[in-house]
Motif scaffolding. Structure first.
Motif, PDB file in Angstrom:
ATOM      1  N   ASN A 197      43.143  39.947  32.029  1.00  0.00           N
ATOM      2  CA  ASN A 197      41.796  40.138  32.555  1.00  0.00           C
ATOM      3  C   ASN A 197      41.292  38.838  33.184  1.00  0.00           C
ATOM      4  OD1 ASN A 197      41.940  42.678  31.547  1.00  0.00           O
ATOM      5  ND2 ASN A 197      40.410  42.406  29.947  1.00  0.00           N
ATOM      6  N   HIS A 236      35.762  40.885  38.438  1.00  0.00           N
ATOM      7  CA  HIS A 236      36.577  40.972  37.225  1.00  0.00           C
ATOM      8  C   HIS A 236      37.750  41.906  37.460  1.00  0.00           C
ATOM      9  CE1 HIS A 236      32.595  40.375  34.777  1.00  0.00           C
ATOM     10  NE2 HIS A 236      33.008  39.262  35.346  1.00  0.00           N
ATOM     11  N   HIS A 237      38.942  41.469  37.119  1.00  0.00           N
ATOM     12  CA  HIS A 237      40.101  42.360  37.077  1.00  0.00           C
ATOM     13  C   HIS A 237      40.309  42.824  35.644  1.00  0.00           C
ATOM     14  CE1 HIS A 237      41.360  40.263  40.936  1.00  0.00           C
ATOM     15  NE2 HIS A 237      41.302  41.535  41.263  1.00  0.00           N
ATOM     16  N   GLN A 238      40.539  44.106  35.473  1.00  0.00           N
ATOM     17  CA  GLN A 238      40.751  44.686  34.151  1.00  0.00           C
ATOM     18  C   GLN A 238      42.151  45.301  34.137  1.00  0.00           C
ATOM     19  OE1 GLN A 238      38.187  43.713  32.332  1.00  0.00           O
ATOM     20  NE2 GLN A 238      36.552  45.224  32.419  1.00  0.00           N
ATOM     21  N   LYS A 239      43.159  44.470  33.940  1.00  0.00           N
ATOM     22  CA  LYS A 239      44.557  44.913  34.046  1.00  0.00           C
ATOM     23  C   LYS A 239      45.130  45.235  32.676  1.00  0.00           C
ATOM     24  CE  LYS A 239      45.247  41.979  38.098  1.00  0.00           C
ATOM     25  NZ  LYS A 239      46.008  40.841  38.662  1.00  0.00           N
ATOM     26  N   SER A 265      39.915  49.435  36.994  1.00  0.00           N
ATOM     27  CA  SER A 265      40.816  48.342  37.327  1.00  0.00           C
ATOM     28  C   SER A 265      40.061  47.072  37.700  1.00  0.00           C
ATOM     29  CB  SER A 265      41.733  48.750  38.485  1.00  0.00           C
ATOM     30  OG  SER A 265      40.958  49.073  39.633  1.00  0.00           O
ATOM     31  N   LYS A 266      38.825  47.234  38.195  1.00  0.00           N
ATOM     32  CA  LYS A 266      38.051  46.042  38.546  1.00  0.00           C
ATOM     33  C   LYS A 266      36.574  46.402  38.652  1.00  0.00           C
ATOM     34  CE  LYS A 266      38.897  46.535  43.519  1.00  0.00           C
ATOM     35  NZ  LYS A 266      39.391  45.868  44.742  1.00  0.00           N
ATOM     36  N   ASP A 280      32.708  44.343  40.144  1.00  0.00           N
ATOM     37  CA  ASP A 280      32.158  43.146  40.754  1.00  0.00           C
ATOM     38  C   ASP A 280      30.645  43.214  40.802  1.00  0.00           C
ATOM     39  OD1 ASP A 280      31.567  44.852  42.849  1.00  0.00           O
ATOM     40  OD2 ASP A 280      32.734  43.779  44.349  1.00  0.00           O
TER      41      ASP A 280
END
Length: 199
Positions: free
Chosen positions: A109, A133-136, A148-149, A151
């Motif tokens: 993340n 934010h990336h939520q990987k 997945s992201k 902002d």
């Protein structure tokens, strides 16, 4: 730099190492307020009270991260003051180390945060900020559906004249999941200072 609360953190405040010069600016690494959080705090007239900007602009989507964060694993660059102009750029290697669903997100993340500001003496200032934010999440850890992201962008302005101070903020947050969700947040504050200052 891993300074997460509950692990190696000495406290919940900013903790970092860095280099600084008047001509180059400042480079830091550690736990620090994101440029978005600094922009939100800049226009705060009610620190640590119910009207604190952190309470108003601390918006979340379910288990997502919020946008008023002091993040670990942060590398940031702050420009010097250039005739009233300044900017901050930050990369966060892992903004949410232990997710409530995943328990162990394996440093997937990351986030980017940036702000730019202009101030004319102490009379007027304006600030713009953006954060992604990336939520990987690792599918092997959970089958839960997660975005997945996400902002957010923010605009703030303040005027200080003859004892009067007026601040305004606007923020839009967007999450990218099956259906895009948007939240708009507004804030307006005013203050007046009078009498002699006592030290």
């Amino acid at each position: 730099v891993d300074m997460a609360e509950g692990s190696t953190a000495l406290s919940s405040r900013n903790q970092y190492v860095g280099l600084s010069s008047k001509s180059f600016g400042t480079m830091i690494a550690g736990r620090h307020d994101t440029p978005m959080k600094l922009a939100i705090s800049k226009y705060d007239l009610f620190g640590d009270q119910i009207g604190d900007n952190g309470n108003i602009f601390d918006t979340k989507y379910g288990t997502s991260a919020d946008f008023n964060n002091r993040t670990p694993n942060t590398v940031a660059y702050m420009t010097p003051n250039l005739a009233g102009f300044s900017a901050i750029l930050a990369y966060v290697a892992d903004h949410d180390q232990v997710n409530a669903i995943e328990k162990d997100d394996r440093n997937k993340n990351d986030a980017f945060s940036a702000s730019a500001a202009y101030a004319y003496k102490k009379l007027f200032n304006v600030t713009a900020a953006y954060e992604l934010h990336h939520q990987k999440y690792d599918p092997s850890l959970s089958t839960a559906t997660t975005r997945s992201k996400e902002d957010a962008w923010l605009l703030g302005a303040g005027v200080n004249l003859m004892g009067f101070k007026v601040n305004g903020l606007y923020q839009q947050i967007k999450s990218f999941d099956a259906v895009d969700n948007k939240t708009n947040v507004y804030g307006l504050g005013a203050a007046y200072t009078f009498g002699k200052k006592h030290t």
